[in-house]
Motif scaffolding. Structure first.
Motif, mmCIF file in Angstrom:
data_model
loop_
_atom_site.group_PDB
_atom_site.id
_atom_site.type_symbol
_atom_site.label_atom_id
_atom_site.label_comp_id
_atom_site.label_asym_id
_atom_site.label_seq_id
_atom_site.Cartn_x
_atom_site.Cartn_y
_atom_site.Cartn_z
ATOM 1 N N LYS A 350 -8.117 11.478 -8.044
ATOM 2 C CA LYS A 350 -7.469 10.877 -6.743
ATOM 3 C C LYS A 350 -7.131 9.505 -6.797
ATOM 4 O O LYS A 350 -6.201 8.849 -6.428
ATOM 5 N N GLU A 351 -7.918 8.635 -7.808
ATOM 6 C CA GLU A 351 -7.714 7.168 -8.022
ATOM 7 C C GLU A 351 -6.419 6.920 -8.685
ATOM 8 O O GLU A 351 -5.662 5.998 -8.219
ATOM 9 N N ASP A 352 -5.963 7.817 -9.487
ATOM 10 C CA ASP A 352 -4.715 7.649 -10.149
ATOM 11 C C ASP A 352 -3.507 7.965 -9.078
ATOM 12 O O ASP A 352 -2.266 7.116 -9.171
ATOM 13 N N ILE A 353 -3.407 8.818 -8.517
ATOM 14 C CA ILE A 353 -2.540 9.199 -7.461
ATOM 15 C C ILE A 353 -2.328 8.028 -6.570
ATOM 16 O O ILE A 353 -1.239 7.621 -5.958
ATOM 17 N N THR A 354 -3.708 7.760 -5.857
ATOM 18 C CA THR A 354 -3.657 6.727 -4.903
ATOM 19 C C THR A 354 -2.752 5.255 -5.580
ATOM 20 O O THR A 354 -2.018 4.640 -4.684
ATOM 21 N N ASN A 355 -3.344 5.082 -6.573
ATOM 22 C CA ASN A 355 -2.747 3.661 -7.203
ATOM 23 C C ASN A 355 -1.190 3.848 -7.640
ATOM 24 O O ASN A 355 -0.480 2.873 -7.320
ATOM 25 N N GLN A 356 -0.617 5.045 -7.955
ATOM 26 C CA GLN A 356 0.780 5.114 -8.204
ATOM 27 C C GLN A 356 1.420 5.142 -6.802
ATOM 28 O O GLN A 356 2.493 4.644 -6.890
ATOM 29 N N LEU A 357 0.975 5.810 -5.642
ATOM 30 C CA LEU A 357 1.759 5.586 -4.502
ATOM 31 C C LEU A 357 1.712 4.187 -4.013
ATOM 32 O O LEU A 357 2.497 3.932 -3.351
ATOM 33 N N ARG A 358 0.428 3.361 -4.195
ATOM 34 C CA ARG A 358 0.502 2.055 -3.676
ATOM 35 C C ARG A 358 1.558 1.129 -4.482
ATOM 36 O O ARG A 358 2.165 0.423 -3.948
ATOM 37 N N ASP A 359 1.691 1.526 -5.711
ATOM 38 C CA ASP A 359 2.620 0.989 -6.640
ATOM 39 C C ASP A 359 3.930 1.171 -6.174
ATOM 40 O O ASP A 359 4.899 0.526 -5.856
ATOM 41 N N GLY A 360 4.191 2.258 -5.486
ATOM 42 C CA GLY A 360 5.694 2.890 -5.262
ATOM 43 C C GLY A 360 6.163 2.217 -3.833
ATOM 44 O O GLY A 360 7.188 2.152 -3.422
ATOM 45 N N LEU A 361 5.142 1.501 -3.094
ATOM 46 C CA LEU A 361 5.396 0.874 -2.022
ATOM 47 C C LEU A 361 6.282 -0.441 -2.123
ATOM 48 O O LEU A 361 7.054 -0.699 -1.130
ATOM 49 N N GLN A 362 6.207 -0.770 -3.413
ATOM 50 C CA GLN A 362 6.799 -2.164 -3.685
ATOM 51 C C GLN A 362 8.444 -2.110 -3.507
ATOM 52 O O GLN A 362 8.881 -3.152 -2.943
ATOM 53 N N ASN A 363 8.824 -1.207 -3.865
ATOM 54 C CA ASN A 363 10.420 -0.996 -3.996
ATOM 55 C C ASN A 363 10.946 0.070 -2.655
ATOM 56 O O ASN A 363 12.089 0.366 -2.915
ATOM 57 N N ALA A 364 10.124 0.413 -2.285
ATOM 58 C CA ALA A 364 10.316 1.737 -1.351
ATOM 59 C C ALA A 364 11.209 1.387 -0.068
ATOM 60 O O ALA A 364 10.880 0.367 0.548
ATOM 61 N N ASP A 365 12.190 2.113 0.253
ATOM 62 C CA ASP A 365 13.007 2.066 1.512
ATOM 63 C C ASP A 365 11.978 2.422 2.651
ATOM 64 O O ASP A 365 10.866 2.963 2.516
ATOM 65 N N LEU A 366 12.565 2.278 3.710
ATOM 66 C CA LEU A 366 11.611 2.751 5.063
ATOM 67 C C LEU A 366 11.378 3.973 4.944
ATOM 68 O O LEU A 366 10.094 4.403 5.592
ATOM 69 N N LEU A 367 12.283 5.230 4.725
ATOM 70 C CA LEU A 367 12.002 6.437 4.635
ATOM 71 C C LEU A 367 10.874 6.954 3.675
ATOM 72 O O LEU A 367 9.798 7.520 4.181
ATOM 73 N N VAL A 368 10.817 6.194 2.653
ATOM 74 C CA VAL A 368 9.883 6.620 1.474
ATOM 75 C C VAL A 368 8.556 6.018 1.728
ATOM 76 O O VAL A 368 7.398 6.406 1.703
ATOM 77 N N THR A 369 8.529 4.494 2.475
ATOM 78 C CA THR A 369 7.475 3.853 3.008
ATOM 79 C C THR A 369 6.774 4.697 3.745
ATOM 80 O O THR A 369 5.557 4.990 3.881
ATOM 81 N N GLU A 370 7.311 5.261 4.796
ATOM 82 C CA GLU A 370 6.717 6.042 5.824
ATOM 83 C C GLU A 370 5.943 7.301 5.241
ATOM 84 O O GLU A 370 4.697 7.544 5.501
ATOM 85 N N HIS A 371 6.639 7.863 4.260
ATOM 86 C CA HIS A 371 5.759 9.221 3.675
ATOM 87 C C HIS A 371 4.828 8.896 2.655
ATOM 88 O O HIS A 371 3.769 9.432 2.548
ATOM 89 N N ILE A 372 5.126 7.486 2.004
ATOM 90 C CA ILE A 372 3.977 7.172 1.264
ATOM 91 C C ILE A 372 2.726 6.856 1.914
ATOM 92 O O ILE A 372 1.541 7.189 1.732
#
Length: 381
Positions: A350-372
């Protein structure tokens, strides 16, 4: 190509030409070849009703080109026949039978950290492969007719592979390649439904084949298994609810009401085919291009999430998946990872997935940000 009328000499050779077509089609990797006329009027009212109800979702091209779908001869002047073909796409698996393959696919849907991609999309893009093989077939046919006619005859044709507004399932049904199943896909007693369709509209007056009788009977396995109840009644599909539509055709935010049902499906959905009893007769492909690439049948969600946009473009080069683009790819993965967070996971996972999703917010567009953001919220469920 010329538009001169075909002579009686050519008509006398049509039976031999048809036999040659069957043999050559098999050599090129097609499963079946059948002939239909171009009259699709029987299916037009149902298409009009489907469109009027908005069941096509945001596939605006379906509505824009409705008149062309109803009149195939507008797509190719002089066309009086459709040469219809199927091409199996299931890759060979020497260690498993067809039924074992399908059981394994269904089992992966229960393994929340695995990434599930529709079987047809794990190899190379079928559009290019089928189109190239259909072009070989019709070019050789043109040469054969030219020889018979001493170059006096003329052949007019156009090749289709899910690439123009043509009612390919209806033409294939009329040609006898199968019947339309309750999931609306074409289905055959001896070949199942795991195949692509292709057509050649042509002005050659070949004898037409007869449709086959439907054999779904009282079975409704495909209706019962659909995660989003997209099959609203036998032979009726609401694309707006279909996971294949949502993960591939739908360009924007995926409605929240369907996100949990998507599970770990990243691209497309095969559920209704995997449970169909007739698919125990599905055929393996003889076409090497449909072999799985980049471990798309065994990757985890986090492995695919780690792909940069460069990796996405490189690894999906020549693939049907590439056309959805990196943003929709990440959108789909974010939903699947959110569903994983809502499942029974150990703390470290759970921690690994959460960290990867949070890291993904850095360069995400609005569509991806919403789903993250939605995905991260699922860890609290």
């Amino acid at each position: 190509m010329h538009s001169q009328a075909f002579s009686s000499e050519l008509h006398n050779q049509l039976e031999g030409i048809r036999s040659w077509l069957d043999i050559r089609a098999y050599e090129l990797g097609f499963g079946q070849l059948r002939i239909s006329d171009t009259d699709v009027s029987e299916a037009v009212p149902k298409l009009a009703s489907w469109l009027a109800e908005g069941r096509h979702g945001e596939m605006g091209y379906m509505e824009r080109h409705a008149s062309l779908r109803a009149q195939p001869e507008q797509l190719q002047a002089g066309a009086i026949r459709s040469i219809c073909v199927t091409m199996p796409y299931l890759p060979q698996n020497s260690s498993k039978t067809i039924e074992e393959q399908f059981s394994a696919e269904l089992a992966r849907l229960e393994q929340s950290q695995e990434a599930v991609i529709s079987l047809y999309a794990r190899g190379r893009d079928y559009h290019k492969i089928l189109r190239a093989k259909l072009q070989i077939l019709v070019t050789e046919l043109e040469e054969k007719i030219a020889h018979l006619q001493s170059n006096e005859g003329g052949l007019q044709y156009r090749v289709f592979t899910d690439s123009a507004p043509i009612m390919e399932v209806e033409l294939a049904r009329k040609a006898g390649l199968g019947w339309r199943g309750k999931h609306t896909l074409l289905l055959h007693r001896e070949f199942g439904s795991f195949f692509f369709l292709g057509e050649i509209l042509i002005n050659l007056p070949l004898a037409v084949d007869e449709p086959v009788e439907p054999h779904c009977g009282s079975c409704q396995a495909c209706i019962d298994i659909c995660p989003t109840q997209a099959i609203t009644a036998p032979y009726a599909l609401d694309a707006r609810r279909c996971i294949s539509y949502l993960t591939i055709e739908h360009p924007g935010s995926i409605p929240v009401e369907f996100r949990r049902a998507i599970g770990n499906r990243v691209y497309g959905c095969d559920d209704c085919q995997l449970v169909c009893p007739w698919n125990k007769y599905a055929q393996h492909t003889s076409v090497p291009d449909f072999a799985e690439r980049h471990q798309l049948g065994s990757s985890t969600l986090l492995e695919l999430w780690s792909w940069s946009e460069m990796h996405f473009n490189q690894r999906h080069e020549g693939s049907a998946i590439r056309r959805i683009g990196y943003s929709r790819w990440r959108r789909n993965l974010a939903i699947a990872l959110g569903n994983t967070l809502a499942s029974d996971l150990d703390i470290q996972s759970k921690e690994d997935i959460t960290n990867q999703l949070r890291d993904g917010l850095q360069n995400a567009d609005l569509l991806v940000t919403e789903h993250i953001t939605w995905a991260l919220e699922q860890s609290q469920r």
